[in-house]
Design an enzyme around this catalytic site. Sequence first.
Site: not given
Length: 327
Positions: A151, A270
């Site tokens: 991230k 997702k």
Amino acid sequence: MVYRFNFYPYSRPFKQPLKTHHGIWEKREGIIIQLADERGKNGWGEIAPLSWFGSETLQEALEFCRKLPQTLTLEDILEIPDNFPACQFGFESAVTYPKTRFLKETGFLSQGFETGFLRELKFSGLLPSGKAALQVFQTLFQQGFRTFKWKIAVYPISDELDMFKQLTKLILETIISETDKTEWVNLRLDANGGLSWEEANKWLSVCDEIKSDILKIEYLEQPLSVEQFAEMLALSQQYFTSIALDESVATLSQIRDCYQRGWRGIFVIKPCIVGSPRKLRKLCRENHIDAVFSSVFETAVGRRAALNLASELSHPKRAVGFGVEHW
């Protein structure tokens, strides 16, 4: 087919808070649903909303479940509206799989559901943001992971670029010292839409400078905000490093829209929030989507259904983003 319906809310804290550009995430909340058919066979599904990605909120999902009758038909499930994508996924996943022609035609039946996954899946391990990634990388590497996601857009870019140098140096040293040098590592950078135009160009330039046979920057994920699709499309044509869309393609309607507007790069999907699994199968197969399937920190119930889809539809050479058990 008629189903008796029950649902069970849950709340599970992370082992450590997850820091992203969206903020700090401390617990995963969702709903487990149970559908029992006329023979007493139970099907289980999970509603795992992620509202800041564009799904319904948890409260909206709870209200939706509370308003449903205790018995549902297959037609009721097929008619769940598109503005409840996590509910669509949960209920369709919970449908028990009697082998009827109708269910085959609607896309509910899949070979992998009853016999195991269609193919072996490789997993990408999720690293924490910042310098904490250095220690976690070593642990995950020892566990066998060879694809990692890190991230970014959490700390100032100057600090993160310095951390990036440390991380890539560590990766190279680890491969050389601990393997037979025929292995390689893929590194994914996930900005969660948090970079400016200038920062995105800087990151892509730095990534393009890495010339190694054993370390590949697989892609920069969602560098800019959802509203900056045209800019991301332009970036994808200017650098060697690939760009993947994530927040921009959270739901089926967004995937269709980006594809129609010309995106032929990587789609991070997702499944637990994308919407109807049967519609997703149709969309991916008809358009040959380059898909990387990714977790939303669902429980084992949603994970099973999501990985079943990933084994069917994800790009065979790309790891799926489900290496999150350590969180």
